[in-house]
Structure formats: C-alpha cells, structure tokens
Write a protein that holds these residues in place. Sequence first.
Motif, PDB file in Angstrom:
ATOM      1  N   SER A 109       0.899  -0.897  -0.227  1.00 12.86           N
ATOM      2  CA  SER A 109       0.050   0.366   0.310  1.00 12.86           C
ATOM      3  C   SER A 109       0.574   1.428  -0.524  1.00 12.86           C
ATOM      4  CB  SER A 109      -0.444  -0.111   0.993  1.00 12.86           C
ATOM      5  OG  SER A 109      -1.262   1.479   1.150  1.00 12.86           O
ATOM      6  N   ASP A 151       4.056  -8.031   3.580  1.00 16.29           N
ATOM      7  CA  ASP A 151       3.372  -7.091   4.070  1.00 16.29           C
ATOM      8  C   ASP A 151       2.168  -8.059   4.515  1.00 16.29           C
ATOM      9  OD1 ASP A 151       1.039  -4.564   4.536  1.00 16.29           O
ATOM     10  OD2 ASP A 151       1.818  -3.517   3.680  1.00 16.29           O
ATOM     11  N   ASN A 186       9.699   0.045   5.571  1.00 14.33           N
ATOM     12  CA  ASN A 186       8.057   1.410   5.684  1.00 14.33           C
ATOM     13  C   ASN A 186       7.213   0.645   6.652  1.00 14.33           C
ATOM     14  OD1 ASN A 186       6.966   3.588   3.202  1.00 14.33           O
ATOM     15  ND2 ASN A 186       5.990   1.148   3.626  1.00 14.33           N
ATOM     16  N   TYR A 230       3.501   7.766  18.315  1.00 16.64           N
ATOM     17  CA  TYR A 230       4.036   7.597  17.034  1.00 16.64           C
ATOM     18  C   TYR A 230       4.891   8.363  16.696  1.00 16.64           C
ATOM     19  CZ  TYR A 230       4.009   8.615  11.723  1.00 16.64           C
ATOM     20  OH  TYR A 230       3.781   8.315  10.148  1.00 16.64           O
ATOM     21  N   THR A 289      -3.040   8.011   0.907  1.00 19.57           N
ATOM     22  CA  THR A 289      -2.499   6.754   0.811  1.00 19.57           C
ATOM     23  C   THR A 289      -2.685   6.381   2.127  1.00 19.57           C
ATOM     24  OG1 THR A 289      -0.418   6.856   3.721  1.00 19.57           O
ATOM     25  CG2 THR A 289       0.799   7.067   1.422  1.00 19.57           C
TER      26      THR A 289
HETATM   27  P1  NAD Z   1      -0.597   3.014   4.054  1.00 20.45           P
HETATM   28  O1  NAD Z   1      -1.151   2.533   5.550  1.00 20.45           O
HETATM   29  O2  NAD Z   1      -0.909   2.885   2.421  1.00 20.45           O
HETATM   30  O3  NAD Z   1       0.830   2.167   4.677  1.00 20.45           O
HETATM   31  C1  NAD Z   1       1.547   1.131   5.334  1.00 20.45           C
HETATM   32  C2  NAD Z   1       1.733  -0.833   5.193  1.00 20.45           C
HETATM   33  O4  NAD Z   1       2.105  -0.925   5.892  1.00 20.45           O
HETATM   34  C3  NAD Z   1       0.108  -1.251   4.840  1.00 20.45           C
HETATM   35  O5  NAD Z   1       0.259  -1.700   3.844  1.00 20.45           O
HETATM   36  C4  NAD Z   1      -0.207  -1.736   6.415  1.00 20.45           C
HETATM   37  O6  NAD Z   1      -0.124  -3.400   6.275  1.00 20.45           O
HETATM   38  C5  NAD Z   1       1.753  -2.202   6.600  1.00 20.45           C
HETATM   39  N1  NAD Z   1       1.787  -2.193   7.618  1.00 20.45           N
HETATM   40  C6  NAD Z   1       1.364  -1.843   8.766  1.00 20.45           C
HETATM   41  N2  NAD Z   1       1.985  -2.961  10.014  1.00 20.45           N
HETATM   42  C7  NAD Z   1       2.057  -4.309   9.393  1.00 20.45           C
HETATM   43  C8  NAD Z   1       2.537  -4.812   9.704  1.00 20.45           C
HETATM   44  N3  NAD Z   1       2.753  -5.312  11.652  1.00 20.45           N
HETATM   45  N4  NAD Z   1       3.631  -5.887   9.867  1.00 20.45           N
HETATM   46  C9  NAD Z   1       3.533  -5.565   8.376  1.00 20.45           C
HETATM   47  N5  NAD Z   1       2.900  -4.614   7.604  1.00 20.45           N
HETATM   48  C10 NAD Z   1       2.647  -3.979   8.444  1.00 20.45           C
HETATM   49  O7  NAD Z   1       0.337   4.414   4.952  1.00 20.45           O
HETATM   50  P2  NAD Z   1       2.189   4.829   4.164  1.00 20.45           P
HETATM   51  O8  NAD Z   1       1.315   6.357   4.731  1.00 20.45           O
HETATM   52  O9  NAD Z   1       2.521   4.394   3.225  1.00 20.45           O
HETATM   53  O10 NAD Z   1       2.604   4.870   5.167  1.00 20.45           O
HETATM   54  C11 NAD Z   1       4.222   4.292   5.069  1.00 20.45           C
HETATM   55  C12 NAD Z   1       5.457   4.874   5.987  1.00 20.45           C
HETATM   56  O11 NAD Z   1       5.124   6.061   6.133  1.00 20.45           O
HETATM   57  C13 NAD Z   1       5.351   4.325   7.680  1.00 20.45           C
HETATM   58  O12 NAD Z   1       5.524   4.104   8.193  1.00 20.45           O
HETATM   59  C14 NAD Z   1       4.017   5.762   8.411  1.00 20.45           C
HETATM   60  O13 NAD Z   1       4.483   6.184   9.194  1.00 20.45           O
HETATM   61  C15 NAD Z   1       4.887   6.817   7.307  1.00 20.45           C
HETATM   62  N6  NAD Z   1       4.472   8.071   7.315  1.00 20.45           N
HETATM   63  C16 NAD Z   1       3.008   8.247   6.615  1.00 20.45           C
HETATM   64  C17 NAD Z   1       2.703   9.175   6.241  1.00 20.45           C
HETATM   65  C18 NAD Z   1       1.120  10.134   5.389  1.00 20.45           C
HETATM   66  O14 NAD Z   1       1.241  10.646   5.282  1.00 20.45           O
HETATM   67  N7  NAD Z   1       0.517   8.784   5.041  1.00 20.45           N
HETATM   68  C19 NAD Z   1       3.553  11.150   6.207  1.00 20.45           C
HETATM   69  C20 NAD Z   1       4.912  10.260   7.494  1.00 20.45           C
HETATM   70  C21 NAD Z   1       5.154   9.045   7.395  1.00 20.45           C
END
Ligand code: NAD
Length: 263
Positions: A23, A44, A99, A167, A202
């Motif tokens: 994702s 994932d 990630n 977080y 996302t």
């Molecule tokens: P997302 O929810 O689209 O993707 C995160 C993925 O991580 C998901 O597919 C989920 O199933 C997987 N995941 C969660 N827990 C898991 C586990 N225990 N084992 C395996 N997989 C697991 O969100 P995203 O925004 O793409 O997140 C990616 C990274 O970016 C994260 O570390 C998040 O903290 C960081 N982030 C996101 C944002 C934002 O605005 N979206 C901003 C800053 C940082």
Amino acid sequence: MTRLSKLSRSLVGKTAIVTGAASGMGRATAFLLADEGASVAVVDLDQAKVNAVVQAIQNEYGAQRAIGFAVDVRDTEQLQTVVDKTVAVLGSLDIVINNAGISLSSPATSSNDDFLAAWETTMAINLSAYIHLIRAALPHLKQSSSGRIVNVASTESIVATPTLSAYSASKSGVAGLTRSLAVELGKDGITVNCICPGPINTGMTEAIPAEMKSKYAQRHVALRRYGEPEEVAQMTVSLCMPAMSFVTGASIVVDGGMTIRHT
Ligand code: NAD
C-alpha cells in the motif's frame, strides 16, 4: 554517447526488501525500484495484497524480479526467513527499506491499558521491527558493493501533533537509530538514511475527508496540497542508487515545505 559523470544511477542487478509494500509509499517504492532495475521482496500483512504487487512487477519485468511475503514485521523469526528466502531466490540483498508503519492515537490522559496498548504496538511496528530486519540483513548488506538502508520516519520526528506521542516518539527513535547505525556501519560502506514524509495520500490518511485535507494543506503546506506516494518514493529510491554514496545518517524531509512554513 559517453556519459561525462562517473557514478551509476542504475539499480540493475540489485535486490531490495520493502516492508509495508502492499500500500501507499511502500508499494510506490517497490514499483519504482522495479522500474529502475532492482528485484524486490514485497513484505506486508495481507497475502492477497502482497500477491497483487508481486504480480504487477512480474507481469512487467518477469517472474525472477519479485517475491512476496505475508508477514507481520513484529515477528522477528519471520523477518529472518524473509531475508534468507530473498537471498536464496533473488540471489543477493543490497537494499533494505523499512517502511511498514501504523499511526495510533495515544492521548496522555487515556486509561493505562489503552495508552500502553497503543504505545507498545506502535513501538513494536514502527521502531523495533526496523532494527530487527536490519540486523537480519546485515551479513548480506556487508557483502554488497553498495549496501543501502532507508528507514521511513516522519515529519512527526521534527514537529508534533497532539495525541500522537507514541507515533512521534517512535519516529524520533527511527531518526536516532538511523544516525547511530550510519556511524556504526560506515566502515562497511553501508549508508543509512531516513525519510521524513509530510502529509501524503495513502492508506494511512484515506479516512481524512478531502475537505479537511485541503484546508490543512492550504494552511500548513508551502505547496498547498498533500503529496502522492510516488513523490516520496522518488527520494527513497534515489538514496538507494550506487551514485548516492556520500549521504549517510541524514533525515531527509519530503513534505512539500510543511516544516519550513511559518505563515
Ligand atoms: P499505508 O497504510 O498506505 O501503508 C502502510 C503499510 O504497512 C500497509 O500496507 C500495512 O498493511 C503495512 N503494515 C502495517 N503494520 C504492519 C505489520 N505489523 N507488518 C507488516 N506490514 C504492516 O500508509 P503509508 O502512509 O504508505 O505508510 C508508510 C510509512 O510512511 C509508515 O511508516 C508511516 O508511518 C509513514 N508516514 C506516513 C505519512 C502519511 O501522511 N501517509 C506521513 C509520514 C510518515
């Protein structure tokens, strides 16, 4: 035509593991790594979603360019299996992208049980899993001619939002882990950097109504919009290139100018 520069931007022949790759930014990173020539291990939780990403890469670039693992990154033994099978099937391991992450609200005033549950789950996924995967991968990264680790942190490691203490602490931990490992692993030629994304469209932010996102972006983001996953992946993948050989220990902000905006 001969190129005038010396360092390679190609990822052909490199192998990467990307967690949370079904994702958002993880998927965009897996796709971009594949587009640039790398083979990718997609990690994932959900088997069907993992399969979909693996299938997309294989359809475009061939069966030997992707492998999938439906694994919870909190399971340290499973992370070791991911590393072992990736090397056995794809041939090497040069790049680790930590990630996978979650964002749980954890008001300091919540009940002990609620706070502890949010705190421990957040730390286990957003921070502890990062170092466990790195430790499992290290013997292989040391053998690579350009070992690369990119940890996805957040602007929450620099600025802060109320009720996100778990977080924010986990992401600050990722930045500290990144600096420490950069110093420790520099002698092995491995670079370790982290990315600090701002607000990105996302799975993590999909429940926020479009109107609220737009209002937030107008008020806080220099570019007046949320970012797209691939805009972050472009920076993540750039850090993985052999040419990116003298950047290590850095926290790189990819936030459309959110953290620098004053008014
Ligand atoms: P997302 O929810 O689209 O993707 C995160 C993925 O991580 C998901 O597919 C989920 O199933 C997987 N995941 C969660 N827990 C898991 C586990 N225990 N084992 C395996 N997989 C697991 O969100 P995203 O925004 O793409 O997140 C990616 C990274 O970016 C994260 O570390 C998040 O903290 C960081 N982030 C996101 C944002 C934002 O605005 N979206 C901003 C800053 C940082």
